[in-house]
Design an enzyme around this catalytic site. Structure first.
Site, PDB file in Angstrom:
ATOM      1  N   ARG A 124       0.819  -1.229   0.000  1.00  0.00           N
ATOM      2  CA  ARG A 124       0.000   0.000   0.000  1.00  0.00           C
ATOM      3  C   ARG A 124       0.848   1.273   0.000  1.00  0.00           C
ATOM      4  NH1 ARG A 124      -3.622  -2.922   3.526  1.00  0.00           N
ATOM      5  NH2 ARG A 124      -5.177  -3.845   2.165  1.00  0.00           N
ATOM      6  N   LYS A 146       3.386  11.508 -10.981  1.00  0.00           N
ATOM      7  CA  LYS A 146       2.483  10.714 -11.820  1.00  0.00           C
ATOM      8  C   LYS A 146       3.162   9.389 -12.116  1.00  0.00           C
ATOM      9  CE  LYS A 146      -0.298  14.079 -14.279  1.00  0.00           C
ATOM     10  NZ  LYS A 146      -0.611  14.683 -15.592  1.00  0.00           N
ATOM     11  N   GLU A 188       9.494  18.938 -24.426  1.00  0.00           N
ATOM     12  CA  GLU A 188       8.831  19.181 -23.132  1.00  0.00           C
ATOM     13  C   GLU A 188       9.382  20.445 -22.466  1.00  0.00           C
ATOM     14  OE1 GLU A 188       6.240  17.601 -21.772  1.00  0.00           O
ATOM     15  OE2 GLU A 188       6.180  15.576 -22.622  1.00  0.00           O
ATOM     16  N   LYS A 230       7.651  23.192 -13.204  1.00  0.00           N
ATOM     17  CA  LYS A 230       6.867  22.004 -12.859  1.00  0.00           C
ATOM     18  C   LYS A 230       6.672  21.904 -11.343  1.00  0.00           C
ATOM     19  CE  LYS A 230       5.502  17.611 -13.977  1.00  0.00           C
ATOM     20  NZ  LYS A 230       5.571  16.408 -14.733  1.00  0.00           N
ATOM     21  N   GLU A 240      -4.005  17.648 -10.356  1.00  0.00           N
ATOM     22  CA  GLU A 240      -4.449  18.092 -11.673  1.00  0.00           C
ATOM     23  C   GLU A 240      -5.938  18.450 -11.723  1.00  0.00           C
ATOM     24  OE1 GLU A 240      -2.474  16.038 -14.938  1.00  0.00           O
ATOM     25  OE2 GLU A 240      -4.276  16.305 -16.132  1.00  0.00           O
ATOM     26  N   ARG A 244      -2.509  22.331 -13.116  1.00  0.00           N
ATOM     27  CA  ARG A 244      -1.621  21.270 -13.627  1.00  0.00           C
ATOM     28  C   ARG A 244      -2.049  20.777 -15.009  1.00  0.00           C
ATOM     29  NH1 ARG A 244       1.263  16.196 -10.420  1.00  0.00           N
ATOM     30  NH2 ARG A 244       2.422  15.486 -12.231  1.00  0.00           N
ATOM     31  N   ASN A 248      -0.349  19.676 -19.824  1.00  0.00           N
ATOM     32  CA  ASN A 248      -0.732  18.773 -20.918  1.00  0.00           C
ATOM     33  C   ASN A 248      -0.830  19.489 -22.254  1.00  0.00           C
ATOM     34  OD1 ASN A 248      -0.972  16.403 -19.330  1.00  0.00           O
ATOM     35  ND2 ASN A 248      -2.881  17.194 -18.502  1.00  0.00           N
ATOM     36  N   HIS A 251      -0.718  17.594 -25.522  1.00  0.00           N
ATOM     37  CA  HIS A 251      -0.855  16.159 -25.221  1.00  0.00           C
ATOM     38  C   HIS A 251      -2.154  15.547 -25.738  1.00  0.00           C
ATOM     39  CE1 HIS A 251       2.683  16.862 -22.858  1.00  0.00           C
ATOM     40  NE2 HIS A 251       2.724  15.626 -22.429  1.00  0.00           N
ATOM     41  N   HIS A 255      -1.208  12.453 -27.676  1.00  0.00           N
ATOM     42  CA  HIS A 255      -1.569  11.085 -27.267  1.00  0.00           C
ATOM     43  C   HIS A 255      -2.348  10.370 -28.367  1.00  0.00           C
ATOM     44  CE1 HIS A 255      -1.134  11.655 -22.615  1.00  0.00           C
ATOM     45  NE2 HIS A 255       0.008  11.364 -23.200  1.00  0.00           N
ATOM     46  N   HIS A 269       7.232   9.974 -27.643  1.00  0.00           N
ATOM     47  CA  HIS A 269       6.278  10.827 -26.926  1.00  0.00           C
ATOM     48  C   HIS A 269       6.581  12.316 -27.139  1.00  0.00           C
ATOM     49  CE1 HIS A 269       3.593  12.342 -23.889  1.00  0.00           C
ATOM     50  NE2 HIS A 269       4.603  12.894 -23.240  1.00  0.00           N
TER      51      HIS A 269
HETATM   52  N1  GLY Z   1       3.400  15.489 -17.615  1.00  0.00           N
HETATM   53  C1  GLY Z   1       2.366  16.286 -17.100  1.00  0.00           C
HETATM   54  C2  GLY Z   1       2.266  16.274 -15.616  1.00  0.00           C
HETATM   55  O1  GLY Z   1       3.124  15.747 -14.942  1.00  0.00           O
HETATM   56  O2  GLY Z   1       1.328  16.784 -15.071  1.00  0.00           O
END
Ligand code: GLY
Length: 382
Positions: A124, A146, A188, A230, A240, A244, A248, A251, A255, A269
């Site tokens: 956990r 993430k 990025e 970031k 997010e 946040r 994206n 993206h 994606h 990517h």
């Molecule tokens: N790659 C986008 C984020 O970490 O929110």
């Protein structure tokens, strides 16, 4: 422990440092020792990074009297799967872990996401440390917690927010990174300027070439600025729910392109994000949100560094706007199947737009696709 810069991701008692500098892997033992609950770590890496950087890390742990054991997964996006996760978890459990054990992710985004997710769910939740070895993972995926894997429905659809205890971004590893990977990571970095820092984008227009060609100071400065942005965004909106989402940028399109290309070497990517950012600015211009010159400027900068900016390098595929839109409907940001995009009012001023009409997206995609298949231009929606 000199020769590096430190940023803090401020999340209360889960706050952690992002340390950026040359030679950090060789000093990882001294950096990790104070954080460990017991002097033992389990390293997760991949077959490519094992040969390049694992011996340096192992020597660093030996020098700090930290016991270590290594688990190697195949290099490539295929390792972000339920099967890889299951066998990694079984192997780690069999090696003997308890809640004081720390995992160490040594590698790019795939290793970081997989190892981080294993850390999130084993017992956990146990500690993990990120040692990112690609530019993309140093400026994006290793920071912010993430973690996750891909499914047949899409990328990163199973995962958890689980923050690392420390991120060590050793900029000297970038010298062994293939040029294509370096450029994918650069996309990025550009994203950070485009979404919220116009002066950083100006700086990149002047220094991007130097950075790609190996200028250590330019690399360090760009990585620092991208990580600083970031860290600030993650501290303000870890899960997010608002700000946040701006990370994206590019993206939603990106994606969808990756899903069509099968997450392999055809389209990395960062390359998908580069194309996605151009499309996001073009959509913004088409909707009257930003000036067309802004979209041109984004395209020019990425193209000048030899990043893809449209469908040109992907012309061996039969692209269909509707198939791409289907992927977008399954995007994590989509609400009740409605398309959500990060768009821009200008370079450095991104915003989330919830209700973009599908016909507008289809129009843009059909137009761009028709440029590479002139004979199919009748598919353009007017
Ligand atoms: N790659 C986008 C984020 O970490 O929110």
């Amino acid at each position: 422990m000199s020769g590096h810069e430190t940023l803090v991701v401020g999340l209360g008692d889960r706050s952690y440092d992002v340390r950026i500098g040359e030679g950090l892997i060789g000093r990882a033992g001294e950096h990790l020792r104070p954080l460990l609950h017991s002097p033992r770590v389990l390293i997760v890496t991949d077959t490519a990074v094992r040969d390049l950087h694992l011996p340096t890390l192992q020597r660093a742990f030996d020098a700090a009297a930290i016991q270590h054991q290594t688990f190697v997964v195949p290099a490539g996006e295929g390792s972000k799967s339920f099967n890889s996760l299951a066998s990694l978890c079984e192997d780690l459990l069999q090696a003997g872990i308890d809640r004081r054990t720390t995992l160490v992710a040594l590698g790019g985004g795939v290793v970081g996401d997989l190892c981080g997710f294993a850390a999130a769910i084993l017992l956990r939740g146990i500690d993990f440390v990120q040692i990112p070895t690609t530019l993309l993972s140093q400026v994006d995926s290793s920071v912010g917690g993430k973690t996750g894997i891909n499914t047949s429905t899409g990328k990163n659809l199973v995962g958890a927010f689980h923050q690392p205890r420390l991120v060590l971004a050793d900029t000297s590893v970038l010298t062994t990174l293939p040029q294509r990977q370096l450029l994918a990571g650069y996309a990025e970095i550009v994203k950070c300027g485009l979404l919220g820092d116009a002066s950083f984008f100006n700086w990149l227009e002047g220094h991007g070439r130097l950075l790609i060609e190996g200028d250590a100071q330019a690399r360090r400065k760009a990585i620092y600025r991208a990580c600083a942005m970031k860290a600030e965004v993650v501290a303000a909106d870890e899960r997010e729910r608002g700000q946040r989402q701006l990370l994206n940028l590019g993206h939603t399109f990106g994606h969808a392109l990756e899903a069509e290309c099968g997450y392999g070497d055809d389209l990395l990517h960062g390359e998908a994000v580069a194309i996605g950012m151009v499309l996001a600015f073009e959509l913004s211009a088409q909707l009257g949100l930003c000036a067309a010159e802004e979209a041109d400027r984004v395209r020019r900068h990425l193209a000048a560094l030899d990043l893809p900016t449209g469908f040109e390098r992907l012309c061996s595929r039969a692209w269909e706007p509707q198939r791409l839109i289907e992927h977008m409907r399954r995007d994590k940001k989509a609400k009740d199947g409605r398309l959500t995009f990060v768009l821009a009012r200008a370079i450095g001023d991104a915003c989330t737009v919830d209700e973009v009409a599908e016909s507008d997206v289809e129009h843009l995609l059909a137009e761009r696709i028709s440029e590479i298949y002139p004979e199919a231009s009748s598919t353009v929606v007017s």
